[in-house]
Design a protein around this motif. Sequence first.
Motif, PDB file in Angstrom:
ATOM      1  N   ILE A 176       0.843  -1.349  -0.085  1.00 24.57           N
ATOM      2  CA  ILE A 176      -0.224  -0.131   0.142  1.00 24.57           C
ATOM      3  C   ILE A 176       0.815   1.169  -0.298  1.00 24.57           C
ATOM      4  CG2 ILE A 176      -1.730   1.668   1.228  1.00 24.57           C
ATOM      5  CD1 ILE A 176      -3.126  -1.492   2.356  1.00 24.57           C
TER       6      ILE A 176
ATOM      7  N   GLN B 220      -4.131  10.984   2.570  1.00 23.47           N
ATOM      8  CA  GLN B 220      -5.220  10.688   2.468  1.00 23.47           C
ATOM      9  C   GLN B 220      -6.264  10.540   0.607  1.00 23.47           C
ATOM     10  OE1 GLN B 220      -6.842  14.338   4.557  1.00 23.47           O
ATOM     11  NE2 GLN B 220      -6.497  13.749   6.236  1.00 23.47           N
TER      12      GLN B 220
ATOM     13  N   LEU C 288      -5.009   6.970  -0.448  1.00 24.47           N
ATOM     14  CA  LEU C 288      -6.005   6.672   0.094  1.00 24.47           C
ATOM     15  C   LEU C 288      -7.542   6.117  -0.442  1.00 24.47           C
ATOM     16  CD1 LEU C 288      -4.934   6.080   3.800  1.00 24.47           C
ATOM     17  CD2 LEU C 288      -4.309   4.270   1.918  1.00 24.47           C
ATOM     18  N   SER C 289      -8.595   5.401  -0.561  1.00 24.04           N
ATOM     19  CA  SER C 289      -9.640   5.307  -0.822  1.00 24.04           C
ATOM     20  C   SER C 289     -10.024   6.253   0.123  1.00 24.04           C
ATOM     21  CB  SER C 289      -9.896   4.295  -1.236  1.00 24.04           C
ATOM     22  OG  SER C 289     -10.367   3.266   0.385  1.00 24.04           O
TER      23      SER C 289
ATOM     24  N   TRP D 187     -10.858   4.393   3.657  1.00 24.49           N
ATOM     25  CA  TRP D 187     -10.412   4.151   4.928  1.00 24.49           C
ATOM     26  C   TRP D 187     -10.298   4.792   5.669  1.00 24.49           C
ATOM     27  CZ3 TRP D 187      -5.239   1.603   5.637  1.00 24.49           C
ATOM     28  CH2 TRP D 187      -5.236   0.667   4.188  1.00 24.49           C
TER      29      TRP D 187
END
Length: 79
Positions: free
Chosen positions: A20, A63, A66-67, A70
């Motif tokens: 990730i 931010q 990330l989807s 999250w």
Amino acid sequence: MKLSVQEPWNPLTIIEVHQIFSSMPIHWWIAGGWALDLHLNRITREHDDIDVLILRSEHLLLQKYLSVDWEGYKAFKGK
């Protein structure tokens, strides 16, 4: 993926964390117990979670990567 109160929380694995975060243009690192184990190249104890740290100045960039599913948490006084 948002977890409901009934669902247990499961931490990511070291491999999942690497997959990730390595695709993002931010500075990040593993801290805490896992950092020691990675440095020693052996597992010294069972771990309940993985502490991933980023620079405060890069949190907005994180931010973006990330989807929306999250949820972020800030540790405060060990909680």
